[in-house]
Design a protein around this motif. Sequence first.
Motif, PDB file in Angstrom:
ATOM      1  N   ILE A 129       0.824  -1.212   0.000  1.00  0.00           N
ATOM      2  CA  ILE A 129       0.000   0.000   0.000  1.00  0.00           C
ATOM      3  C   ILE A 129       0.857   1.260   0.000  1.00  0.00           C
ATOM      4  O   ILE A 129       0.332   2.380  -0.057  1.00  0.00           O
ATOM      5  N   GLY A 130       2.172   1.089   0.020  1.00  0.00           N
ATOM      6  CA  GLY A 130       3.081   2.231   0.078  1.00  0.00           C
ATOM      7  C   GLY A 130       2.821   3.311  -0.960  1.00  0.00           C
ATOM      8  O   GLY A 130       2.795   4.504  -0.612  1.00  0.00           O
ATOM      9  N   PRO A 131       2.626   2.965  -2.255  1.00  0.00           N
ATOM     10  CA  PRO A 131       2.386   4.016  -3.249  1.00  0.00           C
ATOM     11  C   PRO A 131       1.145   4.853  -2.945  1.00  0.00           C
ATOM     12  O   PRO A 131       1.137   6.067  -3.189  1.00  0.00           O
ATOM     13  N   TRP A 132       0.115   4.244  -2.411  1.00  0.00           N
ATOM     14  CA  TRP A 132      -1.099   4.994  -2.084  1.00  0.00           C
ATOM     15  C   TRP A 132      -0.850   5.899  -0.875  1.00  0.00           C
ATOM     16  O   TRP A 132      -1.409   6.994  -0.810  1.00  0.00           O
ATOM     17  N   VAL A 133      -0.012   5.437   0.049  1.00  0.00           N
ATOM     18  CA  VAL A 133       0.330   6.278   1.197  1.00  0.00           C
ATOM     19  C   VAL A 133       1.123   7.505   0.735  1.00  0.00           C
ATOM     20  O   VAL A 133       0.830   8.642   1.147  1.00  0.00           O
ATOM     21  N   ASP A 134       2.116   7.279  -0.133  1.00  0.00           N
ATOM     22  CA  ASP A 134       2.905   8.404  -0.643  1.00  0.00           C
ATOM     23  C   ASP A 134       2.024   9.378  -1.398  1.00  0.00           C
ATOM     24  O   ASP A 134       2.187  10.611  -1.286  1.00  0.00           O
ATOM     25  N   ASP A 135       1.088   8.851  -2.179  1.00  0.00           N
ATOM     26  CA  ASP A 135       0.182   9.730  -2.936  1.00  0.00           C
ATOM     27  C   ASP A 135      -0.708  10.538  -1.992  1.00  0.00           C
ATOM     28  O   ASP A 135      -0.964  11.723  -2.230  1.00  0.00           O
ATOM     29  N   ALA A 136      -1.195   9.899  -0.915  1.00  0.00           N
ATOM     30  CA  ALA A 136      -2.037  10.621   0.036  1.00  0.00           C
ATOM     31  C   ALA A 136      -1.258  11.750   0.707  1.00  0.00           C
ATOM     32  O   ALA A 136      -1.777  12.866   0.877  1.00  0.00           O
ATOM     33  N   ALA A 189       1.241  13.282  -0.604  1.00  0.00           N
ATOM     34  CA  ALA A 189       1.437  14.301  -1.632  1.00  0.00           C
ATOM     35  C   ALA A 189       0.192  15.168  -1.781  1.00  0.00           C
ATOM     36  O   ALA A 189       0.289  16.386  -1.981  1.00  0.00           O
ATOM     37  N   GLN A 190      -0.996  14.549  -1.701  1.00  0.00           N
ATOM     38  CA  GLN A 190      -2.243  15.313  -1.780  1.00  0.00           C
ATOM     39  C   GLN A 190      -2.366  16.295  -0.621  1.00  0.00           C
ATOM     40  O   GLN A 190      -2.991  17.353  -0.760  1.00  0.00           O
ATOM     41  N   LEU A 191      -1.747  15.949   0.491  1.00  0.00           N
ATOM     42  CA  LEU A 191      -1.767  16.827   1.655  1.00  0.00           C
ATOM     43  C   LEU A 191      -0.570  17.778   1.683  1.00  0.00           C
ATOM     44  O   LEU A 191      -0.377  18.492   2.672  1.00  0.00           O
ATOM     45  N   HIS A 192       0.239  17.743   0.596  1.00  0.00           N
ATOM     46  CA  HIS A 192       1.424  18.607   0.462  1.00  0.00           C
ATOM     47  C   HIS A 192       2.436  18.332   1.574  1.00  0.00           C
ATOM     48  O   HIS A 192       3.062  19.247   2.126  1.00  0.00           O
ATOM     49  N   VAL A 193       2.580  17.053   1.903  1.00  0.00           N
ATOM     50  CA  VAL A 193       3.555  16.619   2.907  1.00  0.00           C
ATOM     51  C   VAL A 193       4.439  15.573   2.240  1.00  0.00           C
ATOM     52  O   VAL A 193       3.950  14.561   1.730  1.00  0.00           O
ATOM     53  N   GLY A 194       5.731  15.797   2.228  1.00  0.00           N
ATOM     54  CA  GLY A 194       6.651  14.837   1.648  1.00  0.00           C
ATOM     55  C   GLY A 194       6.889  13.662   2.580  1.00  0.00           C
ATOM     56  O   GLY A 194       6.791  13.798   3.797  1.00  0.00           O
ATOM     57  N   PRO A 195       7.207  12.481   2.038  1.00  0.00           N
ATOM     58  CA  PRO A 195       7.454  11.301   2.884  1.00  0.00           C
ATOM     59  C   PRO A 195       8.563  11.525   3.903  1.00  0.00           C
ATOM     60  O   PRO A 195       8.550  10.912   4.972  1.00  0.00           O
ATOM     61  N   ASP A 196       9.504  12.399   3.580  1.00  0.00           N
ATOM     62  CA  ASP A 196      10.608  12.642   4.507  1.00  0.00           C
ATOM     63  C   ASP A 196      10.306  13.750   5.511  1.00  0.00           C
ATOM     64  O   ASP A 196      11.094  13.993   6.433  1.00  0.00           O
ATOM     65  N   ASP A 197       9.162  14.428   5.304  1.00  0.00           N
ATOM     66  CA  ASP A 197       8.830  15.547   6.181  1.00  0.00           C
ATOM     67  C   ASP A 197       8.181  15.109   7.490  1.00  0.00           C
ATOM     68  O   ASP A 197       8.155  15.872   8.463  1.00  0.00           O
ATOM     69  N   VAL A 198       7.641  13.918   7.500  1.00  0.00           N
ATOM     70  CA  VAL A 198       6.957  13.431   8.691  1.00  0.00           C
ATOM     71  C   VAL A 198       7.253  11.951   8.855  1.00  0.00           C
ATOM     72  O   VAL A 198       7.324  11.212   7.885  1.00  0.00           O
ATOM     73  N   HIS A 230       0.031  -1.341  11.665  1.00  0.00           N
ATOM     74  CA  HIS A 230      -0.520   0.000  11.872  1.00  0.00           C
ATOM     75  C   HIS A 230       0.589   1.026  11.643  1.00  0.00           C
ATOM     76  O   HIS A 230       1.741   0.812  12.028  1.00  0.00           O
ATOM     77  N   GLU A 231       0.218   2.138  11.038  1.00  0.00           N
ATOM     78  CA  GLU A 231       1.130   3.276  10.917  1.00  0.00           C
ATOM     79  C   GLU A 231       0.309   4.548  11.055  1.00  0.00           C
ATOM     80  O   GLU A 231      -0.735   4.699  10.401  1.00  0.00           O
ATOM     81  N   ARG A 232       0.799   5.453  11.893  1.00  0.00           N
ATOM     82  CA  ARG A 232       0.045   6.658  12.205  1.00  0.00           C
ATOM     83  C   ARG A 232       0.890   7.887  11.897  1.00  0.00           C
ATOM     84  O   ARG A 232       1.987   8.051  12.436  1.00  0.00           O
ATOM     85  N   PHE A 233       0.365   8.751  11.005  1.00  0.00           N
ATOM     86  CA  PHE A 233       0.999  10.026  10.684  1.00  0.00           C
ATOM     87  C   PHE A 233       0.181  11.133  11.353  1.00  0.00           C
ATOM     88  O   PHE A 233      -0.965  11.377  10.963  1.00  0.00           O
ATOM     89  N   THR A 234       0.741  11.766  12.359  1.00  0.00           N
ATOM     90  CA  THR A 234       0.060  12.868  13.041  1.00  0.00           C
ATOM     91  C   THR A 234       0.512  14.168  12.396  1.00  0.00           C
ATOM     92  O   THR A 234       1.624  14.645  12.614  1.00  0.00           O
ATOM     93  N   LEU A 235      -0.383  14.732  11.589  1.00  0.00           N
ATOM     94  CA  LEU A 235      -0.002  15.912  10.798  1.00  0.00           C
ATOM     95  C   LEU A 235      -0.350  17.212  11.521  1.00  0.00           C
ATOM     96  O   LEU A 235       0.298  18.235  11.304  1.00  0.00           O
ATOM     97  N   GLY A 236      -1.376  17.179  12.373  1.00  0.00           N
ATOM     98  CA  GLY A 236      -1.691  18.346  13.196  1.00  0.00           C
ATOM     99  C   GLY A 236      -1.857  19.622  12.377  1.00  0.00           C
ATOM    100  O   GLY A 236      -2.653  19.688  11.444  1.00  0.00           O
ATOM    101  N   GLY A 237      -1.061  20.642  12.717  1.00  0.00           N
ATOM    102  CA  GLY A 237      -1.183  21.937  12.052  1.00  0.00           C
ATOM    103  C   GLY A 237      -0.479  22.009  10.716  1.00  0.00           C
ATOM    104  O   GLY A 237      -0.408  23.098  10.124  1.00  0.00           O
TER     105      GLY A 237
END
Length: 276
Positions: free
Chosen positions: A164-171, A173-182, A203-210
């Motif tokens: 599912i990695g490509p879909w995670v990276d795409d999501a 990207a849609q949020l304007h967050v790079g994989p290395d940014d979080v 499970h993997e959790r990305f807490t993007l907050g603000g």
Amino acid sequence: MDDRTRTRESAGTVSSDNDDGARLRRNRLVFGIVVAPVGVLVALVLEFVAQIGTAWRSTNDGGGAAVPQVIALVLGLAATVPAFVAGIRALRARRSVEVAWGTTVVSGLGLLAVVLLVVVPAFDVLPRAAGDERAYREQQRLDELDGVEYGDGPASAAEAREAIGPWVDDALAQLHVGPDDVRGRRWFTESTSAAGNPCRVFHERFTLGGRVEREQAVSALRAAWSSEGSGTSFTERPQYLELAVYSADASITWKRADGVLLVQSDCIPFDPFGPS
């Protein structure tokens, strides 16, 4: 009212009570004469079904013969034993002797038939059904493991995350967050599958907050996920958006209120005695 009148009324009441009691006992005996043969007949039919289920094991889920066998046992004994006991008691008390003889003979013959044709075979049918059930469940368990190992989907929860990695990276990207940014927080949980195998969930959790604007995130992910192909499923609820990816046996969920992107695999079975 004098004492003689009271005595006559009392004697009449006792006589009436005795008559009602005798009538009730007689009705019970007659009821036993009727119920015993019917119960035995139904029990024998169920026993025939159990024997067929035992002979044709492939027609049931391994232990399917146990159900009609147990019902035949309960029904056959319940239809004959109470009537037989009631008939014996009535004979010993010399009450309704003719009806009691009929009840005793009919229920006794029925009880003998139940013992010979239902109770005795049960000692073979029930243990065999239990063994068949265990063998069936074990085969189901092995088939599930084979399906994971040789099927088209991921063979483990870790592989599901890779798939599912490509879909995670795409999501992201849609949020304007790079994989290395979080950095996502990763963990596994374990449970048991329907077939009885231990299974593991990634499970993997990305807490993007603000980092993102919530409404813009919803709009962007809705537009991207709703246009995915037939191998995915998009769900929108007031609290979250979710994209399920069938080939990866996993899903991505955006929780609106928390600003969290959650990746989660299905509970993928594994062999505890082999490589997981």
